[in-house]
Design a protein around this motif. Structure first.
Motif, short mmCIF file in Angstrom:
data_model
loop_
_atom_site.label_atom_id
_atom_site.label_comp_id
_atom_site.label_asym_id
_atom_site.label_seq_id
_atom_site.Cartn_x
_atom_site.Cartn_y
_atom_site.Cartn_z
N PHE A 244 -54.50 -10.23 -10.38
CA PHE A 244 -54.49 -9.10 -11.02
C PHE A 244 -54.45 -8.63 -12.10
O PHE A 244 -54.18 -9.81 -13.35
N GLN A 245 -55.07 -7.55 -12.73
CA GLN A 245 -55.53 -7.62 -14.69
C GLN A 245 -54.82 -6.59 -14.78
O GLN A 245 -55.04 -5.18 -14.29
N PRO A 246 -54.19 -6.46 -15.66
CA PRO A 246 -53.63 -5.19 -16.10
C PRO A 246 -53.85 -4.41 -16.20
O PRO A 246 -55.33 -4.48 -17.34
N PRO A 247 -53.16 -2.48 -17.07
CA PRO A 247 -54.77 -2.31 -17.50
C PRO A 247 -54.76 -2.46 -18.40
O PRO A 247 -53.64 -2.76 -19.57
N THR A 248 -56.46 -1.68 -19.38
CA THR A 248 -56.42 -2.07 -20.74
C THR A 248 -56.00 -1.14 -21.48
O THR A 248 -54.67 -0.37 -21.13
N LYS A 249 -56.13 -0.98 -22.70
CA LYS A 249 -55.49 0.24 -23.48
C LYS A 249 -55.78 1.49 -22.71
O LYS A 249 -55.69 2.54 -23.93
N ARG B 200 -51.96 7.31 -15.32
CA ARG B 200 -51.46 7.01 -13.82
C ARG B 200 -51.10 8.09 -12.77
O ARG B 200 -51.21 9.29 -13.06
N PHE B 201 -51.95 7.77 -11.57
CA PHE B 201 -52.16 9.27 -10.62
C PHE B 201 -51.10 8.29 -9.30
O PHE B 201 -51.32 6.83 -8.89
N ARG B 202 -50.78 9.52 -8.47
CA ARG B 202 -50.09 9.09 -7.53
C ARG B 202 -50.06 9.89 -6.56
O ARG B 202 -50.22 11.08 -6.70
N THR B 203 -50.11 9.11 -5.22
CA THR B 203 -51.36 10.64 -3.68
C THR B 203 -49.96 9.31 -2.73
O THR B 203 -49.32 8.38 -2.80
#
Length: 246
Positions: free
Chosen positions: A100-105, A110-113
């Motif tokens: 797992f790599q956290p999101p960068t700057k 963030r999209f939710r479906t």
């Protein structure tokens, strides 16, 4: 006619369907009624257009399941399909496991479906929800103020987030694209002369309910807890033997 129809819903529907087919076939001219030889010639010729013509349909012999039966079988097929995928396909995904790599700057969106298993054409499956933190937007304070004026009630002052949704298109990817393009347009518009609206206050009436301070019971009003200590006294009595007198 009504007395001959079975009282069960399935039998009633089958009888009505049979009666409708017979009425339609008898109302047609004799030259247009289906015959076994004509159907054989149509099938051998491979002309699907003629086979789909209602005048060439064979009379229904009630030798097939009803529509509700076919729907039930289709549901069972789909359940077994996902069970086979779970057993045979999911173990193969171990070869593609990545840490797992956290999101960068730069990855601030963030999209939710929502996916409804068993319902490919569910009306809510195409909906896409976009959430972004206002602190991560590349905007100065005046530009951010104008941006919040443009988004209106989509701004949550408690979480400091912008939340937008789209379900106007049939395909989910189109809703993704619309949300991304709309956010870019809002950011570009917020960068155009933000000082002209710097004195306009934000309308936060939509979040007034969430912004109310929570009333908590003061600790000073709590009843003090008293600890009572019970002391037990033990009394000892000495017995002296009686002296006998002669």
């Amino acid at each position: 006619m009504l007395r001959s129809i079975t009282r069960t819903p399935l039998g009633m529907a089958a009888s009505v369907h049979k009666l409708a087919v017979r009425t339609l076939m008898t109302s047609l001219p004799a030259s247009d009624r289906p015959r076994s030889s004509a159907m054989g010639a149509i099938r051998s010729s491979g002309n699907s257009k003629d086979m789909l013509d209602i005048t060439n349909l064979e009379e229904f012999q009630f030798d097939d399941s009803a529509t509700i039966g076919h729907d039930y079988l289709e549901t069972q097929r789909e359940v077994r399909k996902y069970l086979r995928i779970t057993k045979y396909e999911l173990p193969k995904l171990k070869a593609y496991v990545k840490p797992f790599q956290p999101p960068t700057k730069t990855q601030i969106l963030r999209f939710r479906t929502s996916t409804y298993i068993g319902e490919a054409n569910h009306p809510a499956a195409r909906k896409v929800v976009l959430t972004v933190d206002t602190k991560s937007l590349p905007l100065t304070n005046p530009e951010l103020h104008k941006f919040l004026l443009l988004v209106g009630p989509r701004y949550d002052p408690v979480k400091e987030q912008i939340k937008m949704s789209c379900e106007k298109f049939q395909d989910r990817s189109q809703n993704f694209k619309w949300l991304s393009d709309t956010l870019d347009k809002l950011i570009n518009e917020a960068k155009k002369e933000p000082e002209t609206v710097s004195d306009v206050p934000l309308d936060l009436r939509h979040a007034a309910k969430n912004m109310k301070p929570k009333v908590r019971f003061p600790k000073e009003w709590n009843r003090p807890t008293t600890t009572t200590t019970t002391t037990t006294t033990t009394s000892t009595t000495a017995t002296t033997p009686a002296t006998e007198t002669a």
